[in-house]
Scaffold this motif. Structure first.
Motif, PDB file in Angstrom:
ATOM      1  N   GLY A 256       9.933   4.891  -8.037  1.00 54.34           N
ATOM      2  CA  GLY A 256       8.802   6.058  -8.591  1.00 54.34           C
ATOM      3  C   GLY A 256       7.736   5.787  -9.521  1.00 54.34           C
ATOM      4  O   GLY A 256       6.824   6.206  -9.159  1.00 54.34           O
ATOM      5  N   LEU A 257       8.222   5.051 -10.252  1.00 53.37           N
ATOM      6  CA  LEU A 257       7.086   4.361 -11.305  1.00 53.37           C
ATOM      7  C   LEU A 257       6.111   3.384 -10.659  1.00 53.37           C
ATOM      8  O   LEU A 257       4.898   3.523 -10.877  1.00 53.37           O
ATOM      9  N   MET A 258       6.456   2.689  -9.935  1.00 55.13           N
ATOM     10  CA  MET A 258       5.659   1.848  -9.052  1.00 55.13           C
ATOM     11  C   MET A 258       4.888   2.665  -8.051  1.00 55.13           C
ATOM     12  O   MET A 258       3.645   2.254  -8.094  1.00 55.13           O
ATOM     13  N   GLU A 259       5.423   3.395  -7.606  1.00 55.82           N
ATOM     14  CA  GLU A 259       4.570   4.230  -6.585  1.00 55.82           C
ATOM     15  C   GLU A 259       3.602   4.962  -7.467  1.00 55.82           C
ATOM     16  O   GLU A 259       2.382   5.146  -7.048  1.00 55.82           O
ATOM     17  N   GLY A 260       3.514   5.580  -8.543  1.00 55.01           N
ATOM     18  CA  GLY A 260       2.785   6.296  -9.443  1.00 55.01           C
ATOM     19  C   GLY A 260       1.767   5.173 -10.072  1.00 55.01           C
ATOM     20  O   GLY A 260       0.430   5.721  -9.736  1.00 55.01           O
ATOM     21  N   LEU A 261       1.951   4.120 -10.541  1.00 50.19           N
ATOM     22  CA  LEU A 261       1.009   3.172 -10.965  1.00 50.19           C
ATOM     23  C   LEU A 261       0.302   2.737  -9.921  1.00 50.19           C
ATOM     24  O   LEU A 261      -1.039   2.520  -9.925  1.00 50.19           O
ATOM     25  N   THR A 262       0.715   2.520  -8.819  1.00 52.29           N
ATOM     26  CA  THR A 262      -0.253   2.314  -7.387  1.00 52.29           C
ATOM     27  C   THR A 262      -1.177   3.280  -7.129  1.00 52.29           C
ATOM     28  O   THR A 262      -2.310   2.585  -6.680  1.00 52.29           O
ATOM     29  N   GLU A 268      -4.472   4.069  -1.604  1.00 52.51           N
ATOM     30  CA  GLU A 268      -4.182   4.009  -0.289  1.00 52.51           C
ATOM     31  C   GLU A 268      -2.969   3.442  -0.091  1.00 52.51           C
ATOM     32  O   GLU A 268      -2.337   3.689   0.910  1.00 52.51           O
ATOM     33  N   ALA A 269      -2.443   2.643  -0.930  1.00 51.66           N
ATOM     34  CA  ALA A 269      -1.061   1.600  -0.840  1.00 51.66           C
ATOM     35  C   ALA A 269       0.022   2.244  -1.415  1.00 51.66           C
ATOM     36  O   ALA A 269       1.062   2.019  -1.048  1.00 51.66           O
ATOM     37  N   SER A 270      -0.013   3.540  -2.136  1.00 53.29           N
ATOM     38  CA  SER A 270       0.978   4.216  -2.926  1.00 53.29           C
ATOM     39  C   SER A 270       1.967   4.850  -1.784  1.00 53.29           C
ATOM     40  O   SER A 270       3.109   5.017  -2.204  1.00 53.29           O
ATOM     41  N   VAL A 274       6.635   1.136  -1.348  1.00 54.80           N
ATOM     42  CA  VAL A 274       8.065   1.198  -1.498  1.00 54.80           C
ATOM     43  C   VAL A 274       8.548   0.388  -0.147  1.00 54.80           C
ATOM     44  O   VAL A 274       9.708  -0.417  -0.316  1.00 54.80           O
ATOM     45  N   PHE A 275       7.778   0.536   0.723  1.00 51.91           N
ATOM     46  CA  PHE A 275       8.513  -0.343   1.918  1.00 51.91           C
ATOM     47  C   PHE A 275       8.108  -1.719   1.920  1.00 51.91           C
ATOM     48  O   PHE A 275       8.939  -2.392   2.514  1.00 51.91           O
TER      49      PHE A 275
END
Length: 294
Positions: A256-262, A268-270, A274-275
Motif C-alpha cells: 500500500g505504501l509502495m503504491e502511494g509513493l509511486t 501511471e505506474a501506480s 504491485v504486480f
C-alpha cells in the motif's frame, strides 16, 4: 520530475493514502491467508464476502436504523454465518480435491452473489456516512487528515495483529492448526475436526466482511467492489507467501505504501507496481517472502 522538487505535502499525503489502502490489503489478504493456510482452499469468493460486509452495513443502517458501531459487530457475524452455511453445503465436500476445484467453486459462488446484489441494487455506489464520532479531521502539520481514515488504519492493524496472536499463540489456534495439519491425530485428541474447519472458514469470511465495514464510509457500497480489489489482494498474498498470516499483514501494508509513493513519482505506474513486485518476488522466491514449501 526531480523527486527532490516534490513538496513534502505530496509525500505525506500519499504515504497516508498508501497506509489506508495497505490496511485494506492487509485485512483482506489476512482472511485469504487464514483460509488457504489452514484449509488449503483458494477462496475466489473472498471479494464477494468483502462486498457483502459493505452491503450489510448499508442495509442495517437503511432498513433497521442501526449505526456504524452496531454494524461493525453484526455485519461480519451475519456474513460469517453465510460463509459457514456455504462451507457446510459445498466447500466441505472438496477439501480432498485439487485446488482447481476450490477455485472454480468459489468463483461460481462469486458470480451468483454479485448477481443477486446487482439485480437488487444496480451498479451505482450506495453512499454511507462515517459515524459522527469519527467525522472531521486532524491537522498533522503537513496535511489535514480525515479522522475516519486514521481510525481505519489503526483498527485494521489491531485486527491483523489480534488474528495473528490468536492463531499462533493461543490454545484455540493450536487446535485449528492441529485440525488442519493432522486431522487423524486431532480426532484422537478429542478435537471436532469438521467443526474447527467450519469455524476457520467462517472467521476468514468474517474478516473479509469486516474489511467491507471499514471500507463502506470511504468507498460506498457497490456490488462490484469486491471484484475490483480481489486481484490486487491475491497478488499481495502471493508476494507474502500463500498461507502466511504474518506475510499477508506485512506485505499488504508495505505494498500500500509502495503504491502511494509511486503515485508521487510516476502516477501511471501506480496501478501496476504491485504486480511488478509480485513478478520479481516470485522469480526470486517462488513461495513468497514469508512462505514455506508445502
Amino acid at each position: 520530475m526531480n523527486i527532490f522538487d516534490i513538496p513534502a505535502q505530496a509525500w505525506a499525503g500519499q504515504i497516508l493514502i498508501g497506509l489506508i489502502n495497505g490496511s485494506f490489503y492487509a485485512i483482506l489478504s489476512l482472511g485469504l491467508a487464514v483460509i488457504f493456510g489452514l484449509l488449503n482452499i483458494v477462496n475466489f469468493a473472498h471479494g464477494a464476502f468483502y462486498m457483502m460486509g459493505a452491503m450489510a452495513t448499508w442495509m442495517l443502517g437503511n432498513y433497521l436504523g442501526l449505526g456504524y458501531w452496531a454494524s461493525m459487530l453484526l455485519a461480519p457475524l451475519l456474513v460469517g454465518l453465510v460463509g459457514i452455511v456455504l462451507e457446510r453445503l459445498f466447500i466441505s465436500r472438496i477439501y480432498h480435491l485439487d485446488h482447481t476445484y476450490s477455485m472454480l467453486l468459489t468463483y461460481g459462488m462469486t458470480l451468483m452473489i454479485e448477481s443477486l446484489f446487482r439485480n437488487a441494487y444496480g451498479t451505482s455506489g450506495l453512499p454511507y456516512s462515517a459515524p459522527v464520532a469519527l467525522q472531521g479531521g486532524t491537522n498533522l502539520g503537513v496535511l489535514f487528515m480525515p479522522n475516519y481514515r486514521l481510525w481505519v488504519v489503526g483498527a485494521a492493524v489491531a485486527v491483523c495483529l489480534a488474528t495473528w496472536l490468536l492463531i499462533e499463540k493461543t490454545r484455540l489456534g493450536a487446535y485449528l492448526r492441529a485440525a488442519t495439519e493432522n486431522a487423524s491425530m486431532a480426532r484422537a485428541l478429542g478435537i471436532n475436526v469438521p467443526r474447527m474447519l467450519t469455524l476457520t472458514y467462517g472467521c476468514g469470511v468474517g474478516l473479509a466482511a469486516l474489511a467491507g465495514v471499514f471500507a463502506v464510509p470511504v468507498y460506498g457500497a457497490n456490488p462490484a467492489m469486491g471484484s475490483d480489489l480481489l486481484i490486487v489482494v491475491f497478488a499481495v498474498v502471493a508476494i507474502g507467501g500463500m498461507g502466511s498470516i504474518l506475510g499477508s499483514i506485512v506485505t499488504g501494508l508495505v505494498l500500500g505504501l509502495m503504491e502511494g509513493l509511486t503515485k508521487v513519482v510516476y502516477p501511471e505506474a501506480s496501478t501496476t507496481v504491485v504486480f511488478v513486485a509480485m513478478i520479481i518476488v516470485l522469480l526470486v522466491k517462488p513461495t513468497g517472502l514469508f512462505g514455506e514449501s508445502r
